[in-house]
Design a protein around this motif. Structure first.
Motif, PDB file in Angstrom:
ATOM      1  N   ASP A 277       0.816  -1.213   0.000  1.00  0.00           N
ATOM      2  CA  ASP A 277       0.000   0.000   0.000  1.00  0.00           C
ATOM      3  C   ASP A 277       0.848   1.261   0.000  1.00  0.00           C
ATOM      4  O   ASP A 277       0.486   2.273  -0.598  1.00  0.00           O
ATOM      5  CB  ASP A 277      -0.922   0.031   1.227  1.00  0.00           C
ATOM      6  N   ASP A 278       1.965   1.214   0.725  1.00  0.00           N
ATOM      7  CA  ASP A 278       2.782   2.422   0.835  1.00  0.00           C
ATOM      8  C   ASP A 278       4.243   2.050   1.067  1.00  0.00           C
ATOM      9  O   ASP A 278       4.592   0.878   1.295  1.00  0.00           O
ATOM     10  CB  ASP A 278       2.263   3.347   1.948  1.00  0.00           C
ATOM     11  N   LEU A 279       5.087   3.065   1.022  1.00  0.00           N
ATOM     12  CA  LEU A 279       6.530   2.893   1.138  1.00  0.00           C
ATOM     13  C   LEU A 279       6.917   2.373   2.518  1.00  0.00           C
ATOM     14  O   LEU A 279       7.822   1.533   2.657  1.00  0.00           O
ATOM     15  CB  LEU A 279       7.206   4.244   0.857  1.00  0.00           C
ATOM     16  N   TYR A 280       6.251   2.859   3.543  1.00  0.00           N
ATOM     17  CA  TYR A 280       6.573   2.449   4.911  1.00  0.00           C
ATOM     18  C   TYR A 280       6.359   0.944   5.092  1.00  0.00           C
ATOM     19  O   TYR A 280       7.198   0.237   5.653  1.00  0.00           O
ATOM     20  CB  TYR A 280       5.713   3.236   5.902  1.00  0.00           C
ATOM     21  N   ALA A 281       5.240   0.454   4.585  1.00  0.00           N
ATOM     22  CA  ALA A 281       4.942  -0.976   4.719  1.00  0.00           C
ATOM     23  C   ALA A 281       5.966  -1.830   3.970  1.00  0.00           C
ATOM     24  O   ALA A 281       6.374  -2.899   4.450  1.00  0.00           O
ATOM     25  CB  ALA A 281       3.539  -1.256   4.193  1.00  0.00           C
ATOM     26  N   ALA A 282       6.378  -1.371   2.807  1.00  0.00           N
ATOM     27  CA  ALA A 282       7.386  -2.114   2.041  1.00  0.00           C
ATOM     28  C   ALA A 282       8.697  -2.190   2.816  1.00  0.00           C
ATOM     29  O   ALA A 282       9.335  -3.256   2.891  1.00  0.00           O
ATOM     30  CB  ALA A 282       7.595  -1.450   0.679  1.00  0.00           C
ATOM     31  N   CYS A 283       9.115  -1.075   3.406  1.00  0.00           N
ATOM     32  CA  CYS A 283      10.374  -1.059   4.159  1.00  0.00           C
ATOM     33  C   CYS A 283      10.300  -1.960   5.389  1.00  0.00           C
ATOM     34  O   CYS A 283      11.279  -2.641   5.736  1.00  0.00           O
ATOM     35  CB  CYS A 283      10.712   0.368   4.580  1.00  0.00           C
ATOM     36  N   GLU A 284       9.155  -1.975   6.049  1.00  0.00           N
ATOM     37  CA  GLU A 284       9.022  -2.797   7.251  1.00  0.00           C
ATOM     38  C   GLU A 284       9.129  -4.292   6.938  1.00  0.00           C
ATOM     39  O   GLU A 284       9.517  -5.082   7.798  1.00  0.00           O
ATOM     40  CB  GLU A 284       7.681  -2.505   7.930  1.00  0.00           C
ATOM     41  N   ALA A 285       8.799  -4.675   5.716  1.00  0.00           N
ATOM     42  CA  ALA A 285       8.851  -6.098   5.352  1.00  0.00           C
ATOM     43  C   ALA A 285      10.266  -6.579   5.048  1.00  0.00           C
ATOM     44  O   ALA A 285      10.511  -7.794   4.980  1.00  0.00           O
ATOM     45  CB  ALA A 285       7.958  -6.346   4.139  1.00  0.00           C
ATOM     46  N   ILE A 286      11.192  -5.663   4.878  1.00  0.00           N
ATOM     47  CA  ILE A 286      12.533  -6.033   4.399  1.00  0.00           C
ATOM     48  C   ILE A 286      13.266  -6.916   5.399  1.00  0.00           C
ATOM     49  O   ILE A 286      13.916  -7.899   5.013  1.00  0.00           O
ATOM     50  CB  ILE A 286      13.341  -4.760   4.077  1.00  0.00           C
ATOM     51  N   ILE A 287      13.175  -6.601   6.692  1.00  0.00           N
ATOM     52  CA  ILE A 287      13.915  -7.377   7.685  1.00  0.00           C
ATOM     53  C   ILE A 287      13.450  -8.835   7.689  1.00  0.00           C
ATOM     54  O   ILE A 287      14.263  -9.764   7.797  1.00  0.00           O
ATOM     55  CB  ILE A 287      13.769  -6.745   9.076  1.00  0.00           C
ATOM     56  N   ARG A 288      12.155  -9.065   7.538  1.00  0.00           N
ATOM     57  CA  ARG A 288      11.644 -10.444   7.496  1.00  0.00           C
ATOM     58  C   ARG A 288      12.232 -11.202   6.302  1.00  0.00           C
ATOM     59  O   ARG A 288      12.600 -12.383   6.419  1.00  0.00           O
ATOM     60  CB  ARG A 288      10.123 -10.434   7.423  1.00  0.00           C
ATOM     61  N   LEU A 289      12.316 -10.537   5.170  1.00  0.00           N
ATOM     62  CA  LEU A 289      12.877 -11.184   3.977  1.00  0.00           C
ATOM     63  C   LEU A 289      14.370 -11.444   4.147  1.00  0.00           C
ATOM     64  O   LEU A 289      14.878 -12.495   3.752  1.00  0.00           O
ATOM     65  CB  LEU A 289      12.614 -10.303   2.758  1.00  0.00           C
ATOM     66  N   ARG A 290      15.055 -10.492   4.734  1.00  0.00           N
ATOM     67  CA  ARG A 290      16.490 -10.696   4.987  1.00  0.00           C
ATOM     68  C   ARG A 290      16.712 -11.869   5.928  1.00  0.00           C
ATOM     69  O   ARG A 290      17.615 -12.690   5.722  1.00  0.00           O
ATOM     70  CB  ARG A 290      17.083  -9.421   5.592  1.00  0.00           C
ATOM     71  N   ASP A 291      15.897 -11.960   6.965  1.00  0.00           N
ATOM     72  CA  ASP A 291      16.070 -13.032   7.946  1.00  0.00           C
ATOM     73  C   ASP A 291      15.788 -14.410   7.357  1.00  0.00           C
ATOM     74  O   ASP A 291      16.230 -15.427   7.913  1.00  0.00           O
ATOM     75  CB  ASP A 291      15.161 -12.781   9.153  1.00  0.00           C
TER      76      ASP A 291
END
Length: 751
Positions: A277-291
């Protein structure tokens, strides 16, 4: 250009005269790299071999003329331009050799990164750095800028995969760090430099605050200033220095050769596009993908996605996204085919519970994966292509702590709005916290320059002051961030960098102004003008991606250089009487350098991220200089080209028959006399002209059974093998033999 004939003669006594370029058209052609800066060199030298590099350093010191080395010139921060002597090390430094069964590779600075990876592909390995420009940039720049990229992160960058270097110091000293005696030689031949490095190392270790700051900052991407981590990672002076050279942007020494340790090329890939939906939500998902061990997590804001939504092959879904949407391009890698389910499970765990604008799209299909990566890789040049005519495109990169990336990204977007850059795009390597931003900028007025200056001041304050990040993550400090090195590192670290520069280059003649620059306004000087020229090429951002495909790149000008010169011609035409001499000189040389030697084959458009065909400009300009009669004749020949081909083959056959009887010298004299009588359109015979090609070649393969179709060029259809070579080595026959050996069926299109 060089001010006196004496200086030119001296330089020509060092370097073969034909490799010393001083004509205005040559100097202008090399005045630009991929950045928004411009400096016209006094001479361009096409150097060959270490001995010439040593001689050039000596010339630079005796004449007090700065020296700058240039490989591909794809640097984005002005590292590959100078108003001194520009030493081009692209065309004569292209050697690459795979060693240790693919575990290492030996490279010279002029070899293209993508070519090195193709050599290594047979062994299942690749070089660690994976910049988006890997098929255009060269190893000299990859090393000098400590390139990284989308997947390599910190641990696989140029610094961490370096095995050894051969370098040439400004003093002329040559050191091969692979030698067992390298450190002893270094300390013996360069005692002040070696001892100075140890002194700097001692001072860093005696300062706990600085020591901890260096350790912390290099846990993430950071290419601001010199690689100070070398002082804590290594003990021997030679090891410290060779790692300081990585990321030094050609300011400390010349890298003549390097041996790099390779990394596994994990070819099993699972790629996905996640739309939020927005840039903030995309950034918050990054750590989960990295982990979950995602190899790549590429962030794209709505403006970034909008820049490519109309490109061929892009899903129409992108165009329908809401105004605040953002995306992540995600990729998981594995070594074996049976690990695909593992990748799928990791992806599902990472996205579980997340909210998306559209259902996530994941694929194993290579064609679909290529289309997804086309979205990401086309962003920077696409913004350049749609910018307002006469403006520059600026790409910068910054690094934020990953846990604060969401807030920082939103703040960065607000900064652009504050300064009137609403169309700026934000994208980058999300799992590294390494964001790129692209803006279109006019430097035509002082008010526009001041607007840009205010933006950069605020960016520095936000990145360093608010988020304690890095001003550069992978593109190098260059000219744009040189004034802000101390802002990020503080006075103690900045002073160590200044002392390092003075130790290696005490005369400050090697690429001055890059990394170390005392002028607080240096980033606002020597800005590149971008006058509008022809519509075919106005969208060019001079990135240099096209150059690798150009047949004339080592003969005259590349597509990028043709555009650079054409823009300068426009500036000269508009400059009044004081610029008339420059305009006349460029115009006189442009016909041969840019028009006569352009193949107009469109290969540049294949490499250009936005499909610019410089041949279209060449055709337009050729039409202008040809008379209506000449154009009608050209059309008549084109419409009856089969007869033209037969005429060329007959002429070559007759010429070689006559040469066998009267000799090459007599043939040359006869054709030169005929040319004097009947005009310039008649060619002069040369003994090395090829034999005629076979009039009709068949592969014996039908269209239906062919793996590929080969369209021989007009040259291949008319000209065969050179004299002295076997008659069956014409280009078309060689292509047939090559594909047969590869087990491919080739159909030749003769019509």
């Amino acid at each position: 250009m060089l001010d006196t004939p004496g200086l030119l003669r001296e330089l020509a006594s060092i370097i073969e005269p034909k490799r010393v370029l001083t004509r205005p058209i040559d100097l202008i052609a090399f005045s630009a790299d991929a950045s928004f800066y411009r400096l016209v060199p006094r001479a361009v030298v096409l150097a060959r071999g270490v001995a010439e590099i040593q001689a050039l350093f000596d010339f630079s010191h005796r004449q007090r003329i700065p020296l700058t080395f240039r490989a591909a010139g794809t640097s984005l921060s002005g590292q590959a331009i100078t108003d001194g002597i520009l030493v081009e090390v692209a065309r004569n430094w292209r050697q690459a050799q795979v060693e240790a069964g693919g575990r290492q590779v030996r490279v010279q600075p002029g070899v293209i990164g993508g070519y090195v990876n193709r050599l290594l592909g047979v062994y299942g390995t690749k070089i660690g750095p994976d910049p988006a420009s890997i098929n255009a940039c060269m190893m000299g720049g990859i090393l000098s800028n400590n390139s990284s990229g989308m997947c390599c992160g910190v641990l696989q960058n140029a610094y961490h995969t370096l095995e050894s270097l051969t370098f040439v110091l400004p003093s002329g000293t040559v050191i091969d760090t692979a030698s067992a005696a390298a450190d002893a030689d270094f300390q013996s031949m360069e005692p002040m430099l070696a001892n100075g490095l140890l002194q700097l190392k001692s001072e860093i270790h005696a300062n706990p605050t600085l020591l901890e700051n260096i350790r912390r900052k290099y846990k993430t991407k950071n290419t601001t200033g010199y690689s100070l981590n070398a002082f804590i990672d290594f003990e021997r002076p030679v090891d410290i220095f060779q790692h300081l050279l990585v990321g030094s942007e050609g300011t400390l020494a010349f890298i003549a050769e390097a041996i790099l340790n390779t990394v596994p090329d994990r070819r099993i890939k699972y790629t996905g596009l996640l739309l939020f939906d927005d840039l903030y939500a995309a950034c918050e998902a990054i750590i989960r993908l990295r982990d979950e061990d995602a190899a790549a997590v590429e962030l794209m804001d709505r403006e970034a996605l909008r820049s490519v939504e109309n490109q061929e092959g892009i899903s129409p879904t992108i165009k329908m996204l809401p105004g605040e949407a953002a995306g992540l391009l995600v990729e998981f890698h594995a070594d074996r085919e049976d690990e695909r389910p593992v990748l799928e499970s990791a992806a599902q765990r990472a996205i579980q519970g997340l909210r998306f604008v559209e259902p996530p799209l994941f694929t194993h299909d290579p064609e679909q994966q290529a289309l997804l990566w086309k979205i990401r890789k086309g962003m920077f040049p696409s913004v350049g292509a749609v910018r307002k005519s006469g403006t520059s495109v600026i790409l910068e990169d910054v690094v934020f702590p990953l846990e604060r990336l969401a807030d920082a990204t939103v703040d960065l977007r607000l900064l652009f709005i504050k300064h009137g850059y609403e169309n700026a795009i934000i994208f980058g390597h999300g799992k590294d916290g390494n964001l790129h931003f692209v803006i279109s900028q006019s430097f035509g007025t002082q008010s526009e320059i001041e607007r840009y200056a205010r933006l950069m001041d605020d960016v520095v304050q936000m990145v360093v002051g608010k988020y304690d990040g890095a001003l550069k993550g992978e593109h190098g400090t260059g000219r744009n961030m040189a004034p802000f090195v101390e802002s990020e590192w503080g006075p103690e670290a900045a002073e160590i960098m200044r002392r390092l520069k003075a130790l290696a280059d005490p005369e400050n003649l090697l690429n001055p102004g890059v990394i170390i620059n005392s002028d607080p306004k240096a980033h606002l000087s020597n800005l590149k003008p971008m006058p509008a020229v022809e519509e075919e090429v106005d969208k060019c951002i001079e990135c240099g991606y096209c150059e690798i495909r150009c047949p004339s790149r080592d003969l005259t000008l590349t597509p990028r250089q043709r555009i650079v010169v054409r823009r300068e011609m426009k500036r000269a035409e508009q400059g009044g009487a004081e610029r008339s001499q420059m305009a006349a000189s460029l115009t006189a040389d442009f016909e041969y350098m840019a028009l006569d030697t352009c193949a107009v084959d469109g290969l540049c458009a294949l490499a250009c991220p936005v499909g610019i065909d410089t041949g279209a400009l060449t055709k337009r300009l050729r039409r202008r200089i040809n008379s209506p009669t000449a154009q009608r004749m050209a059309r008549m020949i084109a419409e009856r080209f089969i007869w033209a081909e037969r005429a060329v083959r007959f002429s070559l056959r007759a010429g070689h028959f006559a040469q066998s009887g009267i000799g090459t010298s007599m043939m040359t004299r006869i054709t030169r006399s005929a040319r004097a009588l009947f005009g310039e359109s008649l060619p002069i015979w040369a003994g090395d002209l090829p034999r005629p090609a076979s009039s009709h070649l068949e592969s014996g393969v039908s269209k239906e059974k062919a793996d590929a179709v080969y369209f021989p060029s007009c040259i291949s259809r008319t000209m065969g093998s050179p004299p002295g070579e076997a008659p069956d080595l014409s280009p078309t026959q060689a292509m047939l033999a090559l594909t047969h050996r590869a087990g491919l069926n080739l159909f030749i299109a003769n019509d």
